[in-house]
Design a protein around this motif. Structure first.
Motif, PDB file in Angstrom:
ATOM      1  N   VAL A 341       0.820  -1.214   0.000  1.00  0.00           N
ATOM      2  CA  VAL A 341       0.000   0.000   0.000  1.00  0.00           C
ATOM      3  C   VAL A 341       0.852   1.261   0.000  1.00  0.00           C
ATOM      4  O   VAL A 341       0.390   2.332  -0.400  1.00  0.00           O
ATOM      5  CB  VAL A 341      -0.942   0.004   1.221  1.00  0.00           C
ATOM      6  N   ALA A 342       2.098   1.163   0.446  1.00  0.00           N
ATOM      7  CA  ALA A 342       2.978   2.337   0.470  1.00  0.00           C
ATOM      8  C   ALA A 342       3.714   2.541  -0.847  1.00  0.00           C
ATOM      9  O   ALA A 342       4.488   3.492  -0.980  1.00  0.00           O
ATOM     10  CB  ALA A 342       3.988   2.210   1.607  1.00  0.00           C
ATOM     11  N   GLY A 343       3.511   1.636  -1.817  1.00  0.00           N
ATOM     12  CA  GLY A 343       4.160   1.791  -3.108  1.00  0.00           C
ATOM     13  C   GLY A 343       5.490   1.097  -3.221  1.00  0.00           C
ATOM     14  O   GLY A 343       6.142   1.186  -4.260  1.00  0.00           O
ATOM     15  N   ARG A 344       5.947   0.397  -2.160  1.00  0.00           N
ATOM     16  CA  ARG A 344       7.206  -0.354  -2.263  1.00  0.00           C
ATOM     17  C   ARG A 344       6.990  -1.532  -3.187  1.00  0.00           C
ATOM     18  O   ARG A 344       5.961  -2.217  -3.112  1.00  0.00           O
ATOM     19  CB  ARG A 344       7.666  -0.807  -0.876  1.00  0.00           C
ATOM     20  N   ARG A 345       7.981  -1.793  -4.020  1.00  0.00           N
ATOM     21  CA  ARG A 345       7.809  -2.779  -5.091  1.00  0.00           C
ATOM     22  C   ARG A 345       8.971  -3.754  -5.114  1.00  0.00           C
ATOM     23  O   ARG A 345      10.128  -3.380  -4.913  1.00  0.00           O
ATOM     24  CB  ARG A 345       7.703  -2.083  -6.439  1.00  0.00           C
ATOM     25  N   GLY A 346       8.647  -5.036  -5.427  1.00  0.00           N
ATOM     26  CA  GLY A 346       9.663  -6.050  -5.689  1.00  0.00           C
ATOM     27  C   GLY A 346      10.662  -6.187  -4.561  1.00  0.00           C
ATOM     28  O   GLY A 346      10.299  -6.374  -3.392  1.00  0.00           O
ATOM     29  N   ARG A 347      11.937  -6.066  -4.894  1.00  0.00           N
ATOM     30  CA  ARG A 347      12.988  -6.317  -3.904  1.00  0.00           C
ATOM     31  C   ARG A 347      13.091  -5.225  -2.845  1.00  0.00           C
ATOM     32  O   ARG A 347      13.832  -5.385  -1.873  1.00  0.00           O
ATOM     33  CB  ARG A 347      14.331  -6.470  -4.621  1.00  0.00           C
ATOM     34  N   GLU A 348      12.376  -4.135  -3.009  1.00  0.00           N
ATOM     35  CA  GLU A 348      12.326  -3.144  -1.931  1.00  0.00           C
ATOM     36  C   GLU A 348      11.606  -3.696  -0.702  1.00  0.00           C
ATOM     37  O   GLU A 348      11.766  -3.169   0.389  1.00  0.00           O
ATOM     38  CB  GLU A 348      11.606  -1.884  -2.412  1.00  0.00           C
ATOM     39  N   LEU A 349      10.830  -4.766  -0.891  1.00  0.00           N
ATOM     40  CA  LEU A 349      10.128  -5.379   0.235  1.00  0.00           C
ATOM     41  C   LEU A 349      11.009  -6.350   1.012  1.00  0.00           C
ATOM     42  O   LEU A 349      10.692  -6.677   2.159  1.00  0.00           O
ATOM     43  CB  LEU A 349       8.887  -6.126  -0.279  1.00  0.00           C
ATOM     44  N   VAL A 350      12.096  -6.827   0.384  1.00  0.00           N
ATOM     45  CA  VAL A 350      12.944  -7.829   1.018  1.00  0.00           C
ATOM     46  C   VAL A 350      13.582  -7.255   2.289  1.00  0.00           C
ATOM     47  O   VAL A 350      14.126  -6.148   2.291  1.00  0.00           O
ATOM     48  CB  VAL A 350      14.028  -8.323   0.045  1.00  0.00           C
ATOM     49  N   GLY A 351      13.498  -8.023   3.380  1.00  0.00           N
ATOM     50  CA  GLY A 351      14.044  -7.590   4.671  1.00  0.00           C
ATOM     51  C   GLY A 351      13.017  -6.974   5.586  1.00  0.00           C
ATOM     52  O   GLY A 351      13.278  -6.834   6.792  1.00  0.00           O
ATOM     53  N   LEU A 352      11.840  -6.590   5.058  1.00  0.00           N
ATOM     54  CA  LEU A 352      10.806  -5.998   5.913  1.00  0.00           C
ATOM     55  C   LEU A 352      10.157  -7.085   6.764  1.00  0.00           C
ATOM     56  O   LEU A 352      10.014  -8.233   6.351  1.00  0.00           O
ATOM     57  CB  LEU A 352       9.744  -5.303   5.061  1.00  0.00           C
ATOM     58  N   ARG A 353       9.723  -6.677   7.968  1.00  0.00           N
ATOM     59  CA  ARG A 353       8.983  -7.578   8.843  1.00  0.00           C
ATOM     60  C   ARG A 353       7.509  -7.205   8.804  1.00  0.00           C
ATOM     61  O   ARG A 353       7.152  -6.026   8.747  1.00  0.00           O
ATOM     62  CB  ARG A 353       9.518  -7.512  10.259  1.00  0.00           C
ATOM     63  N   VAL A 354       6.661  -8.222   8.857  1.00  0.00           N
ATOM     64  CA  VAL A 354       5.240  -8.005   8.622  1.00  0.00           C
ATOM     65  C   VAL A 354       4.642  -7.109   9.692  1.00  0.00           C
ATOM     66  O   VAL A 354       3.976  -6.106   9.399  1.00  0.00           O
ATOM     67  CB  VAL A 354       4.506  -9.357   8.552  1.00  0.00           C
ATOM     68  N   LEU A 355       4.844  -7.456  10.981  1.00  0.00           N
ATOM     69  CA  LEU A 355       4.210  -6.665  12.030  1.00  0.00           C
ATOM     70  C   LEU A 355       4.821  -5.279  12.160  1.00  0.00           C
ATOM     71  O   LEU A 355       4.136  -4.337  12.546  1.00  0.00           O
ATOM     72  CB  LEU A 355       4.304  -7.397  13.376  1.00  0.00           C
ATOM     73  N   GLU A 356       6.105  -5.155  11.863  1.00  0.00           N
ATOM     74  CA  GLU A 356       6.719  -3.836  11.904  1.00  0.00           C
ATOM     75  C   GLU A 356       6.169  -2.939  10.795  1.00  0.00           C
ATOM     76  O   GLU A 356       5.922  -1.754  10.992  1.00  0.00           O
ATOM     77  CB  GLU A 356       8.235  -3.946  11.750  1.00  0.00           C
ATOM     78  N   THR A 357       5.984  -3.527   9.614  1.00  0.00           N
ATOM     79  CA  THR A 357       5.605  -2.739   8.444  1.00  0.00           C
ATOM     80  C   THR A 357       4.095  -2.621   8.299  1.00  0.00           C
ATOM     81  O   THR A 357       3.581  -1.577   7.894  1.00  0.00           O
ATOM     82  CB  THR A 357       6.189  -3.375   7.177  1.00  0.00           C
ATOM     83  N   TYR A 358       3.365  -3.695   8.634  1.00  0.00           N
ATOM     84  CA  TYR A 358       1.911  -3.712   8.486  1.00  0.00           C
ATOM     85  C   TYR A 358       1.282  -4.137   9.812  1.00  0.00           C
ATOM     86  O   TYR A 358       0.751  -5.255   9.940  1.00  0.00           O
ATOM     87  CB  TYR A 358       1.499  -4.679   7.369  1.00  0.00           C
TER      88      TYR A 358
END
Length: 808
Positions: A341-358
Motif C-alpha cells: 500500500v505504500a508503493g514499495r515494489r519487488g525487492r524493496e520489500l525484502v528484509g521488511l517484517r510483517v508486524l513492523e511494516t503492516y
C-alpha cells in the motif's frame, strides 16, 4: 522483550503478544541505535578536529586517536572528549589531560576558489563541529553548502544527499539550494542505468561531470543541465561499501581542480558517520550466510523463481520466540509485481517484517491463516478482507484476497488486489479525456442520473446543474434529431433494448455530434432498473468525414473534366493524324509508320508525323513533338502540322518553314489572348526520287538514324534551335544521298528516353536494336516493332521508317 512484553497477561491473544514483543524489540533497538549514534558522532567530530588542526586524513586522525588512547590508558571515547574540549568544540574533557596543544597551521597564498591547506583545514574543523548538532539530512546538506560555498567552492549552488534502498534505488534524505521542485522530481530514483549518482555508488569512486554537452550524452542529469554545468557525485562508505552518495552542484563551468577534489573527498568522509543513521539496510546478498536475526542463506534460487512470476508473491520466514511461537514474519524474497500500500515494489520489500511494516495485520484472519498453514501444512485461501493503513496521516483502504502455501519451514504468499487506486482513477480520467468520451448512469425507478466529468464537458454543461435525465435528453437536441432519439429512449426504457444512436446537441459553442451506446439492466419481470451508457463527442470525426466527402466530390468532378478533355483531345488527334500504323509507298520509298500514345496519365500528347507527296513528285516527311499534353498540345500540333504542310506545298524552302513556325509560336505566346505558350521540336525532310537525295532540317530534334549495310549511324545535324524558344533563331540545312537498301528512321524522344538515364545511352540502344532487326529480316515492319519493344513508355512514341528498295 523486557517490560512491555512481560507486562502482557497470560490470556493475551498470540498475535497481540507477538505485536507487543515487536514493539519492545524496536524500542530496545532505538535505544541501542541512539547510543551508537552518540558514540559515532563524538568520534567523527574528534577526527574532524584533528583533520582540521593537523591537515591529516580521516584514517590518520582515527589512528592517532587510537594511539593516544592506548598510550594514556584511556578509552577511545574519553580521548575523543578530551580532544574536543581542548579544541573548544564541546563539553570540557576530564581534568589532568596531558595532550599536546594544537599544532598551528601555516597560511599559504591561493587563488580564489582553490582551497589552500590552512583554509581547507579550518573549513573541515568547522564542518566537523557543525555535524555534531545535525539531526537531519537537510541540515547536513545546508552545513556542507554553508561551509564550502563562501570561500572554498564559491560557485557551489546545491547539495543533494541520497541513500541506497534495499532494492538498489536512491532516496533523497537531504538537499540544499536545489529548490523544492527539483527535490520533489528527484526524491526517489529507480535503479536505472546512466545516472551518475548510481554509478558513483556502484563503483565506489567519485564521478566528476565537467562538460555539460558530453555529460548529457553519457548520463541522465539530475535537474536542469544549464543551471549546473559542473557536478560531482561522491560515494559515502558504510563498512567498506558505499551506502550513500553526496552530489555537489556548481553554477560555474570550471573543472574541479585537485585541491577542490581533495577537499570534497575529506568533507564527504566527515559526513560518513552521521549518514549511517539515514541509510536503509540493504538485502542480504544471495548465498551469504545469515547473521543473527537476518535473512537466511540459500534464497537466491527462490528469488530467481519469483523474478519470473507475473503477479505479486513473497516468501515469508517465520520468526519464532524462545518457546517456538511465531512472533513475526520476515520477507526474504519478492516477485517484481509485488506492491504494498505504500508503493514499495519487488525487492524493496525484502528484509521488511510483517508486524513492523503492516501492524494492523495482527489478529486478522490472514494472520490466523498463516499460523494454520504452518501448523497443518494445508494451503490457506482467505476470503477478501479490507486492510487499512494510515499513510502520511491519510487512512488508505485496500481489499485483498490472500493465499499462503507452505514451502519447507516458510510460506509462499500471493494475493489479489480488488480495489482500484488513485492511479487507476487517473488513468480512467485520462482515457475519457483523450477519447473525448464519458460514462453515464440512469436509474429509471428513482429517476436519478450520474455523469462523469467528461460528459459534462461534451455537453458543455455546468456540473452545478447536474446531469440530464435520460427521458429529458431529446429536449436538448435539434428538432430534426428528436424523433429518432425519442424512439431509441423509449425502446431502452420500455423494452430494455440496447441502443447505438448518433445525434446532435446544442451547446453554447455550437452544434456537436454525439454517439451514445447504452444498455439496460432489468429485473425479473424484464423492466429496466438501471441504464449504463457511453457518450462520445464525434464532432471532429464528422467534420473529417464531411471534408473527405467534399474532397472526393471535387476529385470526381476534376476527374470528369480530365476525362472529357482527354476524350476530346483524343478525337482531335485521331482526326488530325493519319492512321496510327500503316505501310505505304511514296516517291519510290517504302514507308512504315507507328504511333503509340503514352501508357500512363490521362492526357494525350503532341507528337505527330506527316508523309505526303508534293506537286513536284517529291515527298515530304515530318516528325514533330510539342511540349506538354492535353488540348493545348493538340492545338499547337495542329497549327504546326498544317502550317508546315501548307508552306512546303507552296514551294517554301525548308529553313524558311522552320523560321516562320518559330515566329508563329513566339507570337502565340506573346499574345495576351493566346491560350498556349508552347515549344516544339521538329525534323523535316524533302526526298527527291530522281537522284535519291534527302534534304532535311531540324529544330532541336534528335538526329535521324541511317542504317546502311552493316552499320547504323546518326546523320550529322544542321544548326537548329527549339521552336518557340527565342526570336532570331537560325536554321541550317543538310543533304544526304540515300542508296538502295538504306533504312532511315525519324522518331520522337519517347522511343529512346528513360527516366534517370543519359540520352546517349538510349540513342546507342536504338541503333543496336534497329540494326539487329534489319539483319534478322524484320525491316518491313521496323517502325512498329521498335514501338512495340517499349511496352511501358511514359511519353508518346512516333516513328517514321523510310526504306529504299534494293532494286531502286
Amino acid at each position: 522483550m523486557d517490560g512491555d512484553a512481560d507486562s502482557v497477561g497470560e490470556g493475551t491473544a498470540p498475535e497481540v503478544l507477538a505485536l507487543a514483543r515487536t514493539v519492545a524489540r524496536l524500542r530496545a533497538e532505538i535505544v541501542d541505535l541512539k547510543g551508537v549514534i552518540a558514540t559515532a558522532v563524538v568520534v567523527e567530530r574528534a577526527e574532524g578536529v584533528l583533520m582540521g588542526r593537523l591537515g591529516i586524513s580521516a584514517e590518520a586522525a582515527h589512528e592517532l586517536l587510537l594511539e593516544r588512547a592506548a598510550r594514556r590508558g584511556r578509552s577511545v571515547l574519553e580521548e575523543c572528549w578530551i580532544t574536543l574540549g581542548r579544541a573548544g568544540a564541546g563539553t570540557p574533557p576530564p581534568s589532568g589531560s596531558d595532550a599536546p596543544p594544537p599544532t598551528p597551521t601555516t597560511p599559504c597564498v591561493r587563488t580564489r576558489g582553490t582551497p589552500g591547506p590552512a583554509a581547507a583545514a579550518t573549513v573541515l574543523a568547522r564542518l566537523a563541529e557543525g555535524l555534531v548538532g545535525a539531526r537531519t539530512g537537510d541540515e547536513v546538506a545546508e552545513l556542507l553548502r554553508g561551509e564550502l560555498a563562501p570561500t572554498e567552492v564559491p560557485d557551489l549552488d546545491g547539495v543533494m544527499i541520497y541513500v541506497a534502498t534495499s532494492g538498489g534505488a536512491l532516496e533523497l534524505v537531504g538537499h540544499a539550494g536545489v529548490g523544492e521542485v527539483v527535490a520533489g522530481q528527484w526524491r526517489h530514483v529507480p535503479p536505472f542505468g546512466g545516472l551518475a549518482a548510481l554509478q558513483a555508488l556502484a563503483d565506489g569512486e567519485p564521478v566528476w561531470l565537467e562538460d555539460p554537452v558530453h555529460d548529457a550524452r553519457r548520463h541522465l542529469l539530475i535537474g536542469p543541465p544549464g543551471r549546473w554545468p559542473a557536478r560531482a557525485w561522491l560515494p559515502v562508505s558504510r563498512d567498506g561499501a558505499p551506502g550513500a552518495v553526496i552530489g555537489f552542484l556548481r553554477t560555474g563551468p570550471d573543472p574541479f581542480d585537485p585541491p577542490t577534489r581533495d577537499l570534497l573527498r575529506r568533507a564527504v568522509r566527515l559526513c560518513g558517520g552521521l549518514l549511517r543513521t539515514f541509510e536503509r539496510p540493504g538485502p542480504t546478498p544471495p548465498g551469504d550466510a545469515a547473521e543473527p536475526g537476518g535473512a537466511p542463506a540459500g534464497l537466491d534460487a527462490v528469488q530467481g523463481i519469483l523474478d519470473a512470476l507475473a503477479g505479486p508473491a513473497v516468501l515469508l520466514t517465520p520468526l519464532r520466540g524462545a518457546a517456538g511461537e511465531v512472533e513475526d514474519y520476515r520477507i526474504d524474497a519478492a516477485a517484481p509485481d509485488s506492491v504494498d500500500v505504500a508503493g514499495r515494489r519487488g525487492r524493496e520489500l525484502v528484509g521488511l517484517r510483517v508486524l513492523e511494516t503492516y501492524p494492523t495485520v495482527a489478529g486478522t484472519a490472514v494472520w490466523e491463516g498463516y499460523l494454520d498453514a504452518l501448523t497443518t501444512g494445508r494451503p490457506y485461501e482467505g476470503e477478501p478482507f479490507t486492510y487499512e493503513e494510515v499513510l502520511a496521516g491519510v487512512p488508505k483502504r485496500s481489499v485483498y484476497s490472500v493465499r499462503a502455501t507452505v514451502l519447507g519451514e516458510r510460506l509462499v504468499v500471493s494475493w489479489l488486489r480488488h480495489d482500484g487506486d488513485e492511479r487507476e482513477v487517473r488513468r480512467l480520467a485520462d482515457m475519457q479525456r483523450l477519447g473525448n468520451l464519458g460514462w453515464a448512469g440512469w436509474n429509471p425507478v428513482a429517476r436519478t442520473a450520474v455523469w462523469s466529468e467528461q460528459v459534462y464537458a461534451i455537453f458543455d454543461r455546468d456540473p452545478a446543474l447536474g446531469p440530464v435525465r435520460l427521458e429529458d435528453l431529446p429536449h436538448h437536441l435539434p428538432t430534426a434529431d428528436r424523433p429518432a432519439v425519442s424512439a431509441a429512449v423509449s425502446r431502452l426504457l420500455g423494452r430494455g433494448e440496447s441502443v447505438d444512436e448518433a445525434f446532435r446537441i446544442n451547446t453554447p459553442h455550437g452544434v456537436r455530434h454525439v454517439r451514445m451506446v447504452a444498455e439496460a439492466q432489468t429485473d425479473g419481470d424484464g423492466h429496466p432498473v438501471e441504464v449504463h451508457g457511453l457518450l462520445q463527442d464525434v464532432t471532429a470525426r464528422q467534420d473529417a468525414e464531411r471534408a473527405l466527402l467534399e474532397s472526393e466530390r471535387d476529385v470526381l468532378v476534376q476527374r470528369g473534366r480530365f476525362e472529357a478533355e482527354r476524350a476530346l483531345a483524343a478525337r482531335l488527334q485521331n482526326t488530325l493524324l493519319p492512321i496510327p500504323e500503316q505501310s505505304l509507298e511514296l516517291a519510290g520509298l517504302c514507308v512504315d509508320v507507328a504511333y503509340a500514345p503514352a501508357d500512363s496519365g490521362i492526357n494525350v500528347g503532341g507528337d505527330w508525323y506527316s508523309a505526303i507527296e508534293l506537286p513536284d513528285r517529291s515527298a515530304l516527311f515530318v516528325v514533330g513533338d510539342v511540349a506538354g499534353h492535353g488540348l493545348p498540345a493538340v492545338g499547337t500540333m495542329a497549327q504546326l502540322r498544317f502550317t508546315a504542310k501548307g508552306m512546303t506545298v507552296t514551294g517554301s524552302a525548308l529553313p524558311d518553314v522552320l523560321d516562320r513556325l518559330n515566329r508563329l509560336l513566339l507570337h502565340t505566346a506573346a499574345d495576351p489572348s493566346g491560350s498556349a505558350t508552347a515549344t516544339a521540336t521538329m525534323v523535316m525532310g524533302r526526298y527527291r526520287p530522281s537522284d535519291r537525295r534527302l534534304t532535311w532540317v531540324r529544330a532541336g530534334h534528335l538526329p535521324p538514324l541511317l542504317i546502311r549495310g552493316d552499320g547504323a549511324d546518326y546523320l550529322p545535324q544542321p544548326k537548329g534551335a527549339l521552336l518557340g524558344a527565342a526570336f532570331g533563331s537560325r536554321y541550317g540545312q543538310s543533304a544526304t544521298d540515300l542508296l538502295p537498301g538504306d533504312h532511315l528512321l525519324l522518331y520522337t524522344d519517347g522511343l529512346v528516353e528513360d527516366p534517370g538515364e543519359d540520352i546517349e545511352r538510349g540513342l546507342s540502344r536504338l541503333a543496336d536494336t534497329a540494326l539487329r532487326l534489319v539483319r534478322e529480316g524484320r525491316g518491313e515492319t521496323l517502325a512498329r516493332t521498335l514501338a512495340a519493344l517499349r511496352p511501358r513508355h511514359r511519353d508518346d512514341i512516333c516513328v517514321l521508317h523510310l526504306h529504299v528498295p534494293d532494286d531502286a
